[in-house]
Design a protein around this motif. Sequence first.
Motif, mmCIF file in Angstrom:
data_model
loop_
_atom_site.group_PDB
_atom_site.id
_atom_site.type_symbol
_atom_site.label_atom_id
_atom_site.label_comp_id
_atom_site.label_asym_id
_atom_site.label_seq_id
_atom_site.Cartn_x
_atom_site.Cartn_y
_atom_site.Cartn_z
ATOM 1 N N CYS A 1 -12.998 7.240 -0.934
ATOM 2 C CA CYS A 1 -12.368 6.097 -1.602
ATOM 3 C C CYS A 1 -13.344 4.933 -1.681
ATOM 4 N N GLY A 2 -14.049 4.672 -0.582
ATOM 5 C CA GLY A 2 -15.019 3.575 -0.577
ATOM 6 C C GLY A 2 -16.112 3.788 -1.598
ATOM 7 N N VAL B 1 -11.244 8.455 3.264
ATOM 8 C CA VAL B 1 -11.517 7.009 3.278
ATOM 9 C C VAL B 1 -12.930 6.747 2.770
ATOM 10 N N GLU C 1 -7.316 -0.174 -8.312
ATOM 11 C CA GLU C 1 -8.052 -0.697 -7.165
ATOM 12 C C GLU C 1 -7.599 -2.087 -6.745
ATOM 13 N N THR D 1 -5.285 -3.894 1.594
ATOM 14 C CA THR D 1 -6.215 -3.452 0.555
ATOM 15 C C THR D 1 -5.977 -1.977 0.251
ATOM 16 N N TYR D 2 -6.583 -1.522 -0.829
ATOM 17 C CA TYR D 2 -6.490 -0.109 -1.229
ATOM 18 C C TYR D 2 -7.035 0.785 -0.117
ATOM 19 N N MET D 3 -8.189 0.434 0.430
ATOM 20 C CA MET D 3 -8.787 1.269 1.469
ATOM 21 C C MET D 3 -7.944 1.272 2.740
ATOM 22 N N ASP D 4 -7.271 0.158 3.053
ATOM 23 C CA ASP D 4 -6.365 0.143 4.204
ATOM 24 C C ASP D 4 -5.244 1.156 4.004
ATOM 25 N N VAL E 1 -5.334 3.911 2.119
ATOM 26 C CA VAL E 1 -5.905 5.254 2.260
ATOM 27 C C VAL E 1 -6.138 5.582 3.730
ATOM 28 N N ARG E 2 -6.610 4.599 4.478
ATOM 29 C CA ARG E 2 -6.877 4.806 5.907
ATOM 30 C C ARG E 2 -5.585 5.093 6.675
ATOM 31 N N GLN F 1 -14.656 3.285 -5.114
ATOM 32 C CA GLN F 1 -14.391 1.883 -5.400
ATOM 33 C C GLN F 1 -15.665 1.108 -5.687
#
Length: 467
Positions: free
Chosen positions: A110-111, A107, A245, A93-96, A98-99, A114
């Motif tokens: 980003c959350g 992070v 996203e 995922t996008y957040m993965d 960024v993490r 999103q």
Amino acid sequence: MYKSGAAAADDVELGDYEQEHERRGTVWTATAHIVTAVIGSGVLALAWSVAQLGWVAGPLALAGFACVTYYTSTLLANAYRAPHPVTGDRNRTYMDAVRSYLSPREVLMCGIAQYVNLWGTMVGYTITATISMAAIRQSDCFRRNGASAHCDASGTVLMLAFSVVQVVLSQFPGLEHITWLSVVAAVMSFAYCFIGLGLSVGQWVSHGGGLGGRIAGAAAASSTKKLWNVLLALGNIAFAYTFAEVLIEIQDTLKSPPPENKTMKKAAMYGIGATTIFYISVGCAGYAAFGSNAPGNILTAGGLGPFWLVDIANMCLILHLIGAYQVYAQPIFASVERWAAFRWPEAKFINSAYTVSIPLMQRGSVTVAPYKLVLRIVIVTATTLVALMIPFFNAVLGLLGAFSFWPLTVYFPISMHIAQGKITKGTKWYLLQALSMVCLMISVAVGIGSVTDIVNSLKVSSNPFKL
């Protein structure tokens, strides 16, 4: 090596995912996903946006946002794996992603970006669907009473009807239970877009084929109002190109070899290129047909074409938004429900569930949890209330474009690229930061313009959502 229970569970979950998630995607399937994700209700505002910017700045803005979106998409494609773009571990995922590259603070940012964008899009879709339903009601009034009839349409009841449909659809556990709805929504999006383009071209030809409008764009009551309109137009264009996203999720469907980032870059070039050609065609055709009077939503333009064809386009738009709403809503539902289960793990209300049989469903039954039922109804209701309070199509699209474009399309891809390539201060670093800063300033200006337009509209609106 010993692993904690949580880590072992994560490994089991990842293993199950890898077994079930067979990647067969190609450059053409990824291109199709990109086009489907990008082309949506934002296209309806492009004629108005070009009208505000004029014959020179309008097409240039469409091309400029396309170039920025494509470039940052190639950077984001490289972040699918970490630390190396070809041999590193996958980010699903996008957040993965960024993490994997950035700090916990980023992070969190980003959350927030999103989920605010997801929820804001739900608000925008509620407004857009209501406008189309009101337009169909007006069209029926004109057919019965003549084109000169006074046909007002208050959208409050229509918005509530749309929300009731969403409350029902929201009770499905996830999108995998209503795949058919997403397929129908994708087909409908292409249908109304091409009908709108065809009707605009027909309107332009019927007026002799001359170009309406001005080089500098539509005039306004004051220079300040002109500035706000230009900023709204830029926000609408930014919103129309938003798909960052979901880029990582699309890339996660691709087979390898060849490397996924290489395939994704080609798909981004084809998808964004095709979309840009279509956007410029729609925006310029609408401006040529209606000149400075191009409406905020091209399907609500007076005299656009035969009533029945415009009604079909609006019906296609409504069906598309019914499905698209769920695409944006389901991730919010899942996140809120996980938080509630974590916050009150022992609560009986949280842990109770019932199985309901549904004969027409592929799986035959669904599991209904009372707390999920309540939470989803509350979220849909809150979305509807906000839409009722600010039912302004262009301003809401502009605000969404301003909020989502810089962080999701520009800032995080550039930051991850710098971290991945270990780029130190130098010519490339400064150029990347300059691009990010310019896009930030545009987003801030568009956000200010959108909020100002909403505030001014609320001051003069005596009857919300009256067309």
